[in-house]
Motif scaffolding. Structure first.
Motif, PDB file in Angstrom:
ATOM      1  N   TRP A 265     -55.077  74.071   1.299  1.00  0.00           N
ATOM      2  CA  TRP A 265     -53.930  74.108   0.371  1.00  0.00           C
ATOM      3  C   TRP A 265     -54.390  74.388  -1.051  1.00  0.00           C
ATOM      4  O   TRP A 265     -53.631  74.871  -1.873  1.00  0.00           O
ATOM      5  CB  TRP A 265     -53.112  72.811   0.430  1.00  0.00           C
TER       6      TRP A 265
ATOM      7  N   TRP B 249     -56.677  72.455 -10.585  1.00  0.00           N
ATOM      8  CA  TRP B 249     -56.615  70.998 -10.733  1.00  0.00           C
ATOM      9  C   TRP B 249     -55.955  70.563 -12.028  1.00  0.00           C
ATOM     10  O   TRP B 249     -55.442  69.436 -12.106  1.00  0.00           O
ATOM     11  CB  TRP B 249     -58.004  70.378 -10.558  1.00  0.00           C
TER      12      TRP B 249
ATOM     13  N   VAL C  66     -50.094  65.522  -7.937  1.00  0.00           N
ATOM     14  CA  VAL C  66     -50.055  64.364  -7.037  1.00  0.00           C
ATOM     15  C   VAL C  66     -49.191  63.260  -7.645  1.00  0.00           C
ATOM     16  O   VAL C  66     -48.508  62.537  -6.932  1.00  0.00           O
ATOM     17  CB  VAL C  66     -51.456  63.835  -6.655  1.00  0.00           C
TER      18      VAL C  66
ATOM     19  N   HIS D   6     -61.948  64.940 -12.020  1.00  0.00           N
ATOM     20  CA  HIS D   6     -62.508  64.136 -10.932  1.00  0.00           C
ATOM     21  C   HIS D   6     -62.450  64.849  -9.581  1.00  0.00           C
ATOM     22  O   HIS D   6     -63.013  64.369  -8.614  1.00  0.00           O
ATOM     23  CB  HIS D   6     -61.875  62.736 -10.864  1.00  0.00           C
ATOM     24  N   HIS D   7     -61.758  65.972  -9.523  1.00  0.00           N
ATOM     25  CA  HIS D   7     -61.787  66.747  -8.283  1.00  0.00           C
ATOM     26  C   HIS D   7     -62.975  67.703  -8.251  1.00  0.00           C
ATOM     27  O   HIS D   7     -63.186  68.394  -7.268  1.00  0.00           O
ATOM     28  CB  HIS D   7     -60.494  67.542  -8.128  1.00  0.00           C
TER      29      HIS D   7
ATOM     30  N   THR E  76     -60.327  58.551 -15.607  1.00  0.00           N
ATOM     31  CA  THR E  76     -59.707  58.246 -14.319  1.00  0.00           C
ATOM     32  C   THR E  76     -59.605  56.740 -14.120  1.00  0.00           C
ATOM     33  O   THR E  76     -58.580  56.226 -13.679  1.00  0.00           O
ATOM     34  CB  THR E  76     -60.514  58.872 -13.177  1.00  0.00           C
TER      35      THR E  76
ATOM     36  N   GLY F  26     -59.016  55.237  -4.349  1.00  0.00           N
ATOM     37  CA  GLY F  26     -59.163  56.234  -5.411  1.00  0.00           C
ATOM     38  C   GLY F  26     -60.262  55.841  -6.378  1.00  0.00           C
ATOM     39  O   GLY F  26     -60.992  56.693  -6.891  1.00  0.00           O
TER      40      GLY F  26
ATOM     41  N   LEU G  93     -63.609  56.966  -5.268  1.00  0.00           N
ATOM     42  CA  LEU G  93     -63.797  58.404  -5.462  1.00  0.00           C
ATOM     43  C   LEU G  93     -63.949  58.755  -6.926  1.00  0.00           C
ATOM     44  O   LEU G  93     -64.589  59.736  -7.284  1.00  0.00           O
ATOM     45  CB  LEU G  93     -62.614  59.161  -4.867  1.00  0.00           C
ATOM     46  N   ALA G  94     -63.351  57.949  -7.781  1.00  0.00           N
ATOM     47  CA  ALA G  94     -63.406  58.251  -9.207  1.00  0.00           C
ATOM     48  C   ALA G  94     -64.809  58.064  -9.757  1.00  0.00           C
ATOM     49  O   ALA G  94     -65.166  58.640 -10.777  1.00  0.00           O
ATOM     50  CB  ALA G  94     -62.430  57.357  -9.959  1.00  0.00           C
TER      51      ALA G  94
ATOM     52  N   ASP H 178     -68.791  59.601  -5.408  1.00  0.00           N
ATOM     53  CA  ASP H 178     -68.069  60.789  -4.979  1.00  0.00           C
ATOM     54  C   ASP H 178     -69.002  61.914  -4.540  1.00  0.00           C
ATOM     55  O   ASP H 178     -68.639  62.725  -3.686  1.00  0.00           O
ATOM     56  CB  ASP H 178     -67.143  61.282  -6.079  1.00  0.00           C
TER      57      ASP H 178
ATOM     58  N   HIS I  97     -67.295  63.233  -1.482  1.00  0.00           N
ATOM     59  CA  HIS I  97     -66.494  64.434  -1.687  1.00  0.00           C
ATOM     60  C   HIS I  97     -66.486  65.309  -0.442  1.00  0.00           C
ATOM     61  O   HIS I  97     -67.506  65.465   0.224  1.00  0.00           O
ATOM     62  CB  HIS I  97     -67.053  65.234  -2.870  1.00  0.00           C
TER      63      HIS I  97
ATOM     64  N   HIS J 253     -57.910  58.812   1.703  1.00  0.00           N
ATOM     65  CA  HIS J 253     -57.378  58.389   0.398  1.00  0.00           C
ATOM     66  C   HIS J 253     -56.068  59.084   0.093  1.00  0.00           C
ATOM     67  O   HIS J 253     -55.069  58.451  -0.219  1.00  0.00           O
ATOM     68  CB  HIS J 253     -58.398  58.686  -0.708  1.00  0.00           C
ATOM     69  N   PHE J 254     -56.064  60.402   0.212  1.00  0.00           N
ATOM     70  CA  PHE J 254     -54.826  61.039  -0.247  1.00  0.00           C
ATOM     71  C   PHE J 254     -53.718  60.931   0.775  1.00  0.00           C
ATOM     72  O   PHE J 254     -52.556  61.039   0.418  1.00  0.00           O
ATOM     73  CB  PHE J 254     -55.053  62.455  -0.783  1.00  0.00           C
TER      74      PHE J 254
ATOM     75  N   THR K 274     -52.209  57.508  -0.301  1.00  0.00           N
ATOM     76  CA  THR K 274     -51.416  57.559  -1.530  1.00  0.00           C
ATOM     77  C   THR K 274     -50.244  58.514  -1.400  1.00  0.00           C
ATOM     78  O   THR K 274     -49.134  58.196  -1.788  1.00  0.00           O
ATOM     79  CB  THR K 274     -52.285  58.057  -2.696  1.00  0.00           C
ATOM     80  N   MET K 275     -50.530  59.683  -0.875  1.00  0.00           N
ATOM     81  CA  MET K 275     -49.524  60.725  -0.944  1.00  0.00           C
ATOM     82  C   MET K 275     -48.672  60.729   0.304  1.00  0.00           C
ATOM     83  O   MET K 275     -47.454  60.575   0.240  1.00  0.00           O
ATOM     84  CB  MET K 275     -50.229  62.065  -1.121  1.00  0.00           C
TER      85      MET K 275
ATOM     86  N   ARG L  83     -64.455  67.164   6.074  1.00  0.00           N
ATOM     87  CA  ARG L  83     -63.113  67.652   6.380  1.00  0.00           C
ATOM     88  C   ARG L  83     -63.205  69.136   6.713  1.00  0.00           C
ATOM     89  O   ARG L  83     -64.213  69.785   6.448  1.00  0.00           O
ATOM     90  CB  ARG L  83     -62.178  67.392   5.191  1.00  0.00           C
TER      91      ARG L  83
HETATM   92  C1  HEM Z   1     -54.671  55.188  -8.378  1.00  0.00           C
HETATM   93  C2  HEM Z   1     -55.609  55.845  -8.810  1.00  0.00           C
HETATM   94  C3  HEM Z   1     -56.217  57.076  -8.172  1.00  0.00           C
HETATM   95  C4  HEM Z   1     -57.503  57.438  -8.354  1.00  0.00           C
HETATM   96  C5  HEM Z   1     -58.514  56.690  -9.191  1.00  0.00           C
HETATM   97  C6  HEM Z   1     -57.720  58.650  -7.616  1.00  0.00           C
HETATM   98  C7  HEM Z   1     -58.924  59.321  -7.568  1.00  0.00           C
HETATM   99  C8  HEM Z   1     -59.174  60.457  -6.827  1.00  0.00           C
HETATM  100  C9  HEM Z   1     -60.400  61.212  -6.832  1.00  0.00           C
HETATM  101  C10 HEM Z   1     -61.627  60.872  -7.658  1.00  0.00           C
HETATM  102  C11 HEM Z   1     -60.282  62.251  -5.978  1.00  0.00           C
HETATM  103  C12 HEM Z   1     -61.312  63.345  -5.669  1.00  0.00           C
HETATM  104  C13 HEM Z   1     -62.074  63.072  -4.463  1.00  0.00           C
HETATM  105  C14 HEM Z   1     -62.937  64.215  -4.048  1.00  0.00           C
HETATM  106  O1  HEM Z   1     -62.429  65.333  -3.808  1.00  0.00           O
HETATM  107  O2  HEM Z   1     -64.151  64.021  -3.934  1.00  0.00           O
HETATM  108  C15 HEM Z   1     -58.971  62.162  -5.424  1.00  0.00           C
HETATM  109  C16 HEM Z   1     -58.465  63.058  -4.516  1.00  0.00           C
HETATM  110  C17 HEM Z   1     -57.124  63.148  -4.224  1.00  0.00           C
HETATM  111  N1  HEM Z   1     -56.137  62.254  -4.590  1.00  0.00           N
HETATM  112 FE1  HEM Z   1     -56.392  60.578  -5.697  1.00  0.00          FE
HETATM  113  N2  HEM Z   1     -56.583  59.013  -6.973  1.00  0.00           N
HETATM  114  C18 HEM Z   1     -55.625  58.085  -7.296  1.00  0.00           C
HETATM  115  C19 HEM Z   1     -54.324  58.100  -6.876  1.00  0.00           C
HETATM  116  C20 HEM Z   1     -53.746  59.146  -6.173  1.00  0.00           C
HETATM  117  C21 HEM Z   1     -52.343  59.297  -5.922  1.00  0.00           C
HETATM  118  C22 HEM Z   1     -51.268  58.342  -6.386  1.00  0.00           C
HETATM  119  C23 HEM Z   1     -52.203  60.426  -5.206  1.00  0.00           C
HETATM  120  C24 HEM Z   1     -50.975  61.103  -4.641  1.00  0.00           C
HETATM  121  C25 HEM Z   1     -49.798  60.780  -4.683  1.00  0.00           C
HETATM  122  C26 HEM Z   1     -53.495  61.000  -4.995  1.00  0.00           C
HETATM  123  C27 HEM Z   1     -53.720  62.167  -4.301  1.00  0.00           C
HETATM  124  C28 HEM Z   1     -54.942  62.752  -4.144  1.00  0.00           C
HETATM  125  C29 HEM Z   1     -55.166  63.991  -3.434  1.00  0.00           C
HETATM  126  C30 HEM Z   1     -54.097  64.856  -2.779  1.00  0.00           C
HETATM  127  C31 HEM Z   1     -56.540  64.226  -3.454  1.00  0.00           C
HETATM  128  C32 HEM Z   1     -57.364  65.302  -2.772  1.00  0.00           C
HETATM  129  C33 HEM Z   1     -57.010  66.687  -2.922  1.00  0.00           C
HETATM  130  C34 HEM Z   1     -57.896  67.592  -2.117  1.00  0.00           C
HETATM  131  O3  HEM Z   1     -59.107  67.672  -2.377  1.00  0.00           O
HETATM  132  O4  HEM Z   1     -57.355  68.266  -1.237  1.00  0.00           O
HETATM  133  N3  HEM Z   1     -54.417  60.188  -5.585  1.00  0.00           N
HETATM  134  N4  HEM Z   1     -58.312  61.069  -5.949  1.00  0.00           N
END
Ligand code: HEM
Ligand SMILES: [Cu+2]
Lengths: 186, 578
Positions: free
Chosen positions: B154, B269, B276, B322-323, B341, B387, B390-391, B396, B400, B408-409, B412-413, B470
């Motif tokens: 995506w 990003w 997100v 952070h991505h 983050t 999250g 990962l942050a 990470d 990653h 994780h996602f 959350t998502m 993945r």
């Molecule tokens: C609450 C604090 C949050 C932190 C600290 C956080 C942190 C992170 C970090 C560091 C990554 C990157 C990981 C990597 O690719 O190595 C990540 C990926 C992701 N996060 Fe979060 N996140 C949080 C909340 C959320 C929320 C609320 C959502 C969605 C509603 C979300 C959706 C995603 C998605 C979709 C990815 C991955 C996208 C991809 O690589 O395809 N995160 N998050």
């Protein structure tokens, strides 16, 4: 409850909120393109790079002047009610001439061998001008729409419509000015 | 502030003007709901195909497998696998969650909850829906192409998404489809933002708005600002594919010149991280309201919650790096992004604590919307905490691109937003369609969804922690991942169970809408004081005969000064005092 005048003011306010949000959205689009341009530019060891040497100077300058004059004529259109039709025609004509200028610019670039596929800098310069020109098309469409109210349905012409189309038109002018300065002058 | 006279539309009479080409925000909301549910099913089927392949590599997919992939005897082929996870992500994010949470609830709730007769620009609203339809149509079309649909994930990173990685028109159609989607989202955002700013009923201050509206409004602001950034990236990538520009081409892919594939990641990003939050903010808003409604208490720290959501919105714009920790950014940058983050967890923790404060000592009514909201509290807790792992840059680098990120996602998502969407659907259904969905089925739906859901996403995190990458067609050909086969099987069983559980929902939803024998819903079945519950169910086409005057906050419940036998008051009533 709201009086008629208050109501009008309200309406101006809300439509102007909408146009402002719209322009913020468009600015972000152009800001991203500028970001791309600057990254490309600062990663290029020498400026201007060989790929775009011999870029036309006159045509972009002419485009800039046309854009500036059209902003001015639009302002007149807004403020000089009796001459509105005349200034509308002028603004629209200038918009079209701007597009013609751009077309000439692209042909000139092609003639000089500056092609989109010649690397990042020409890619950016040409694609950026394409995207801006596409927005000028949108601006011309808005002007046509406004023209309907200036020439035909006069009673429906409101201050808000004039202001909003104007905001969009001036915005495109400002974007062009920035493009001109960063890509063709500096 | 003066208030605009909002005229009442004529009553729509024909089928077409009532259901198809409608300017009415409620109808457009329902159209988005159906549209989103349709895509949810398509995306869900793709998820099943993906999970099946991970549990039984090389085994034909049962029942419909041979129909879908006749040339391999029903086995998902490797290139199709890539297409499946690409399309699954795209569809779920842009064509299921966005239409349901933003399109459906945004449209339905904003005018009703702020006391307006419609959106400020009804035509733009309708246009936004039809642009969505067009973009969905293009995406469907791309599935029928001989070389298949896009398959770069995506995120569509170049070089995967350039002509070299993806010959054929699939990726180009994807780009166009998302561009149309972006146009639709931006139109919606302009409409929502302006509506909330200008059409709030007299007395409806920002701090008297339901938190649902706060969530949707902040989402719209992010949409208006960041979707155009994606738009620019999409245009440039399209030019690379169609006109031979070289923005993102490097190395062997570039015939001349030197583009930068990582530039696309930045652009993606800068949009992607706000995206997100675009998805989750409406769900947070809905849950914040529902927790208060069903605990029969005012939301704890209402103002702080609204301000925390705002703070998160602001911070979400500066953390996108952070991505990209693994793209050889300078350590100074990675550390800055890491700090920023981590900062987000402060406002997140505040509103999360407020949620708990709302439930605390409430007299909780475990109706289906509440069950789903509590589900969100649980799954979002897990998702948010992971999250933080990962942050942190050093962790990470290992995690990653593993299933830990996927877990994780999805927590959350996928999980939070899905459960939040269900909560909202069960809650507003009577106001949308005029009948109550069956409570017993709804509760069955909740438990049969919640339990396997946690199985799936915990499974994903565990396998990710163990190092499983993945987007691999068959991870088990690598020795170090062989032992993860049983865990993958378990996750797949859970996924199948959760998929089957959705039949209860579909049945309940469709049956309640179309079964004319079911009784009409009361005007206010949940005994809630926000404006939309002070009118008949379903809401009449003009919403409010008289524009209401708002006098108190959205969750005035359990006030000891209320007269006997009443535990809530409407927003149009003066706050009772001792
Ligand atoms: C609450 C604090 C949050 C932190 C600290 C956080 C942190 C992170 C970090 C560091 C990554 C990157 C990981 C990597 O690719 O190595 C990540 C990926 C992701 N996060 Fe979060 N996140 C949080 C909340 C959320 C929320 C609320 C959502 C969605 C509603 C979300 C959706 C995603 C998605 C979709 C990815 C991955 C996208 C991809 O690589 O395809 N995160 N998050
Ligand atoms: Cu992020």
């Amino acid at each position: 409850m709201a009086t008629k005048a208050q109501n009008l003011e309200e309406k101006m306010f809300q439509q102007s909120v909408a146009m402002t949000v719209t322009l913020i959205a468009f600015s972000m689009l152009f800001a991203t393109l500028f970001l791309g341009f600057f990254l490309v530019r600062f990663n290029t060891p020498m400026w201007p790079p060989v790929e775009i040497q011999g870029m036309p100077v006159f045509l972009p300058l002419l485009s800039t002047i046309i854009m500036a004059v059209s902003s001015f004529t639009y302002h007149r259109l807004q403020t000089r009610e009796p001459m509105r039709g005349f200034y509308w025609k002028l603004t629209f004509g200038l918009g079209v001439s701007f597009l013609i200028c751009q077309k000439l610019l692209w042909s000139a670039l092609t003639a000089k061998g500056i092609l989109v596929s010649n690397g990042n800098v020409p890619s950016m310069v040409i694609a950026f001008t394409w995207i801006h020109a596409a927005h000028i098309f949108m601006g011309l469409a808005l002007l046509l729409w406004l023209g309907r109210f200036i020439f035909k349905k006069k009673e429906e012409l409101t201050e808000i419509k004039l202001i909003n189309v104007g905001k969009f038109w001036h915005f495109l002018g400002v974007v062009w000015l920035l493009m001109y300065l960063t890509m063709f002058v500096l | 502030m003066a208030f605009l006279e909002q005229h009442i539309h004529d009553e729509p009479k024909t089928f077409v003007s009532k259901y198809l080409i409608s300017y009415d925000h409620k109808v457009i909301g329902k159209q988005f709901l159906w549209y989103g549910i349709f895509w949810l099913l398509v995306g869900g089927l793709m998820a099943m195909l993906i999970r099946w392949t991970l549990a039984y590599p090389g085994v034909p997919f049962p029942i419909i497998g041979s129909l879908l992939f006749p040339h391999t005897g029903g086995v998902v082929p490797p290139d199709t696998y890539a297409m499946l996870f690409h399309m699954h992500g795209t569809i779920m994010i842009f064509f299921a969650i966005t239409p349901i949470l933003i399109g459906a609830f945004g449209n339905f709730c904003i005018p009703l909850m702020i006391g307006a007769r419609d959106m400020i620009f009804p035509t733009l609203n309708m246009l936004s829906f039809w642009f969505s339809m067009a973009s969905g149509g293009l995406l469907l079309l791309s599935l029928c192409l001989p070389l298949g649909a896009a398959a770069g994930g995506w995120t569509s990173y170049p070089t995967l998404s350039t002509n070299l990685g993806q010959p054929g028109a699939g990726q180009t159609l994807w780009l166009l489809s998302l561009f149309l989607f972006g146009a639709s989202s931006t139109m919606g955002a302009v409409n929502y933002i302006t509506t909330v700013i200008t059409l709030r009923a007299p007395g409806m201050d920002y701090f008297k708005m339901p938190l649902t509206i706060w969530g949707i409004w902040l989402t719209s602001i992010l949409n208006a600002i960041f979707v155009p950034v994606l738009g620019a990236g999409l245009i440039l990538l399209t030019f690379d594919r169609v006109f031979g520009t070289t923005f993102f081409l490097a190395g062997a892919a570039a015939t001349s010149g030197k583009g930068d594939p990582v530039l696309f990641q930045h652009v993606f990003w800068i949009f992607g991280h706000p995206e997100v939050y675009i998805l989750i903010l409406p769900a947070w808003g809905i849950v914040s309201d529902l927790l208060a409604f069903f605990s029969r208490k005012p939301a704890f720290g209402y103002k702080m919650t609204a301000l925390s959501l705002t703070a998160i919105t602001v911070l979400s714009t500066v953390v996108y790096g952070h991505h990209m920790y693994t793209t050889q950014m300078s350590p100074l940058l990675t550390q800055s992004f890491m700090t920023l983050t981590m900062l987000i967890s402060i406002p997140s923790a505040i509103f999360f604590a407020n949620w708990l404060g709302t439930i605390w000592k409430g007299s909780i009514n475990f109706a289906s919307p509440m069950l789903f909201s509590l589900g969100v509290v649980f799954v979002f807790g897990l998702g948010g905490l992971t999250g933080l792992y990962l942050a942190s840059t050093s962790i990470d680098l290992y995690l990653h691109d593993t299933y830990f990120v996927v877990g994780h996602f999805h927590y959350t998502m996928a999980a939070s937003v899905l459960l939040g969407g269900f909560a909202g659907t069960y809650f507003w259904f009577p106001k949308m369609f005029g009948r109550m969905m069956d409570e017993r089925l709804a509760k069955i739906h909740f438990w049969t969804t919640m339990i396997p859901l946690n199985g799936i996403f915990t499974g994903m995190m565990l396998m990710g922690w163990a190092g499983m990458h993945r987007r691999l067609y068959n991870p088990f050909i690598y020795e170090f991942m062989e032992k993860l086969m049983p865990l993958n099987k378990f996750t797949t069983y859970c996924a199948i169970a959760m998929g089957i559980a959705q039949i209860t929902f579909i049945y309940n939803f469709v049956n309640t809408i179309f079964n004319k024998k079911l009784p009409q819903a009361e005007n206010n079945p949940w005994k809630v004081g926000t404006l939309e519950w002070d009118m008949p169910s379903p809401a009449p086409y003009y919403n409010f005969k008289e524009i209401p005057h708002v006098k108190c906050g959205p969750h005035e419940m359990g006030n000891p000064n209320l007269p006997e036998g009443k535990d809530f008051q409407y927003q149009t009533e003066e706050l009772v005092k001792a």
